[in-house]
Enzyme design. Structure first.
Site, PDB file in Angstrom:
ATOM      1  N   ASP A   2     -71.744  44.569  54.897  1.00 30.03           N
ATOM      2  CA  ASP A   2     -72.321  44.552  56.243  1.00 30.03           C
ATOM      3  C   ASP A   2     -73.003  45.882  56.564  1.00 30.03           C
ATOM      4  O   ASP A   2     -72.509  46.949  56.184  1.00 30.03           O
ATOM      5  CB  ASP A   2     -71.202  44.294  57.265  1.00 30.03           C
ATOM      6  CG  ASP A   2     -71.748  43.793  58.583  1.00 30.03           C
ATOM      7  OD1 ASP A   2     -72.923  43.396  58.627  1.00 30.03           O
ATOM      8  OD2 ASP A   2     -71.000  43.807  59.571  1.00 30.03           O
ATOM      9  N   GLY A   3     -74.121  45.799  57.272  1.00 33.97           N
ATOM     10  CA  GLY A   3     -74.723  47.005  57.812  1.00 33.97           C
ATOM     11  C   GLY A   3     -76.057  47.418  57.212  1.00 33.97           C
ATOM     12  O   GLY A   3     -76.547  48.507  57.507  1.00 33.97           O
ATOM     13  N   TRP A   7     -78.204  50.399  58.868  1.00 32.09           N
ATOM     14  CA  TRP A   7     -78.441  51.560  58.011  1.00 32.09           C
ATOM     15  C   TRP A   7     -79.925  51.922  58.035  1.00 32.09           C
ATOM     16  O   TRP A   7     -80.288  53.094  58.155  1.00 32.09           O
ATOM     17  CB  TRP A   7     -77.993  51.234  56.593  1.00 32.09           C
ATOM     18  CG  TRP A   7     -78.151  52.338  55.591  1.00 32.09           C
ATOM     19  CD1 TRP A   7     -77.231  53.289  55.254  1.00 32.09           C
ATOM     20  CD2 TRP A   7     -79.296  52.590  54.767  1.00 32.09           C
ATOM     21  NE1 TRP A   7     -77.735  54.121  54.276  1.00 32.09           N
ATOM     22  CE2 TRP A   7     -79.002  53.720  53.964  1.00 32.09           C
ATOM     23  CE3 TRP A   7     -80.545  51.977  54.640  1.00 32.09           C
ATOM     24  CZ2 TRP A   7     -79.914  54.237  53.044  1.00 32.09           C
ATOM     25  CZ3 TRP A   7     -81.456  52.494  53.721  1.00 32.09           C
ATOM     26  CH2 TRP A   7     -81.135  53.611  52.934  1.00 32.09           C
ATOM     27  N   HIS A  19     -81.941  46.280  52.913  1.00 30.27           N
ATOM     28  CA  HIS A  19     -81.489  45.247  51.983  1.00 30.27           C
ATOM     29  C   HIS A  19     -81.655  45.709  50.534  1.00 30.27           C
ATOM     30  O   HIS A  19     -80.807  45.433  49.684  1.00 30.27           O
ATOM     31  CB  HIS A  19     -82.257  43.946  52.224  1.00 30.27           C
ATOM     32  CG  HIS A  19     -81.953  43.311  53.544  1.00 30.27           C
ATOM     33  ND1 HIS A  19     -80.675  43.156  54.019  1.00 30.27           N
ATOM     34  CD2 HIS A  19     -82.768  42.781  54.502  1.00 30.27           C
ATOM     35  CE1 HIS A  19     -80.700  42.567  55.209  1.00 30.27           C
ATOM     36  NE2 HIS A  19     -81.956  42.334  55.519  1.00 30.27           N
ATOM     37  N   SER A  48     -73.758  31.047  55.904  1.00 31.97           N
ATOM     38  CA  SER A  48     -74.416  29.868  56.479  1.00 31.97           C
ATOM     39  C   SER A  48     -75.037  30.205  57.830  1.00 31.97           C
ATOM     40  O   SER A  48     -76.054  29.631  58.226  1.00 31.97           O
ATOM     41  CB  SER A  48     -73.408  28.725  56.621  1.00 31.97           C
ATOM     42  OG  SER A  48     -72.241  29.147  57.318  1.00 31.97           O
ATOM     43  N   LEU A 113     -64.929  40.738  33.960  1.00 33.82           N
ATOM     44  CA  LEU A 113     -64.937  40.650  35.422  1.00 33.82           C
ATOM     45  C   LEU A 113     -65.662  39.384  35.815  1.00 33.82           C
ATOM     46  O   LEU A 113     -66.725  39.075  35.267  1.00 33.82           O
ATOM     47  CB  LEU A 113     -65.666  41.858  36.029  1.00 33.82           C
ATOM     48  CG  LEU A 113     -65.991  41.787  37.529  1.00 33.82           C
ATOM     49  CD1 LEU A 113     -64.716  41.940  38.353  1.00 33.82           C
ATOM     50  CD2 LEU A 113     -67.009  42.849  37.941  1.00 33.82           C
ATOM     51  N   ARG A 170     -64.332  45.384  54.189  1.00 36.72           N
ATOM     52  CA  ARG A 170     -65.496  45.142  55.042  1.00 36.72           C
ATOM     53  C   ARG A 170     -66.072  46.469  55.512  1.00 36.72           C
ATOM     54  O   ARG A 170     -65.351  47.335  55.993  1.00 36.72           O
ATOM     55  CB  ARG A 170     -65.144  44.277  56.253  1.00 36.72           C
ATOM     56  CG  ARG A 170     -66.377  44.067  57.135  1.00 36.72           C
ATOM     57  CD  ARG A 170     -66.318  42.856  58.005  1.00 36.72           C
ATOM     58  NE  ARG A 170     -67.603  42.684  58.685  1.00 36.72           N
ATOM     59  CZ  ARG A 170     -67.972  41.602  59.338  1.00 36.72           C
ATOM     60  NH1 ARG A 170     -67.165  40.576  59.391  1.00 36.72           N
ATOM     61  NH2 ARG A 170     -69.140  41.528  59.931  1.00 36.72           N
ATOM     62  N   SER A 178     -65.434  36.917  59.799  1.00 35.99           N
ATOM     63  CA  SER A 178     -66.767  36.302  59.877  1.00 35.99           C
ATOM     64  C   SER A 178     -66.926  35.114  58.928  1.00 35.99           C
ATOM     65  O   SER A 178     -67.892  35.030  58.162  1.00 35.99           O
ATOM     66  CB  SER A 178     -67.854  37.349  59.614  1.00 35.99           C
ATOM     67  OG  SER A 178     -67.871  38.308  60.641  1.00 35.99           O
TER      68      SER A 178
END
Length: 223
Positions: A2-3, A7, A19, A48, A113, A170, A178
């Site tokens: 998030d952010g 930013w 992004h 969504s 992983l 988060r 969320s």
């Protein structure tokens, strides 16, 4: 994760720059997870609810996703990372779905992983879909209603082949889930970071995991 937008705004930059910087943070998160011996890392890439954003921003995000799927998959594969996507693929473009399927096929045999990207994902919708699939299985006679329990229900979730999360991180100072893995996070430990996602690095991953190891997980039992 998030952010990204905040930013960028704090720096007087377009949201697209945020992004793009967030995509680099994804690389750092994966490297940090591998370095710490984490076996499953799930990233909430596009919810969504994010479909409500302006079309131009959605197009930019999808373009960035396609770029990531083209550029990063070979490196993930070489590092033993299996990549998979959960969510409603019906809303994604055919070109995006094709890249996702190619990435999943390319990395399917890796075991160092498991990197899961939640795209067009919402936990409530996932639970409703699982309930529908379970009801259909009962209707077909494959299950009896009286045999339905948590373990059987979980087989119909997107995450049926994954363990529940131990730790949820988060960023951006928000303190809510969320609509992310609501069923699966029932006993997860939460770590909330004030920094925005583009500033997230390997040290943040290590620090969050260290904090997790200091928690006392009782699962409802006494000390």
């Amino acid at each position: 994760m998030d952010g990204n937008g905040r930013w960028a705004r704090a720096r007087g930059l377009p949201r697209t720059v945020g992004h793009n910087s967030g995509a680099e943070a994804v690389r750092q998160a994966v490297k940090g997870a591998v370095a710490c011996g984490v076996e499953y890392l799930t990233l909430f890439g596009f919810s969504s609810e994010n479909w409500k954003r302006p079309t131009a921003e959605i197009d930019d995000l999808m373009g960035l996703l396609k770029l990531y799927l083209k550029r990063e998959i070979e490196e993930l594969h070489q590092n033993g990372v299996r990549m998979q996507v959960i969510g409603d693929r019906s809303r994604l473009g055919a070109d995006v779905v094709a890249l996702i399927e190619a990435a999943e096929a390319r990395t399917a045999g890796n075991a160092r992983l498991t990197l899961t990207i939640a795209l067009s994902y919402g936990a409530r919708a996932e639970i409703v879909l699982a309930a529908k699939r379970l009801a259909e299985a009962v209707q077909r006679g494959e299950l009896k209603a009286g045999d339905v329990d948590e373990a059987r229900f979980e087989r119909f979730l997107f995450t049926a082949d994954m363990p529940d999360p131990d730790l949820l991180i988060r960023t951006s100072g928000e303190k809510r889930i969320s609509n992310f893995l609501l069923w699966q996070c029932a006993y997860a430990e939460f770590v909330f970071l004030e920094k925005h996602w583009p500033d997230f690095g390997q040290d943040d991953m290590k620090s969050a995991i260290a904090e997790f190891h200091g928690r006392n997980r009782r699962y409802g039992a006494t000390e």
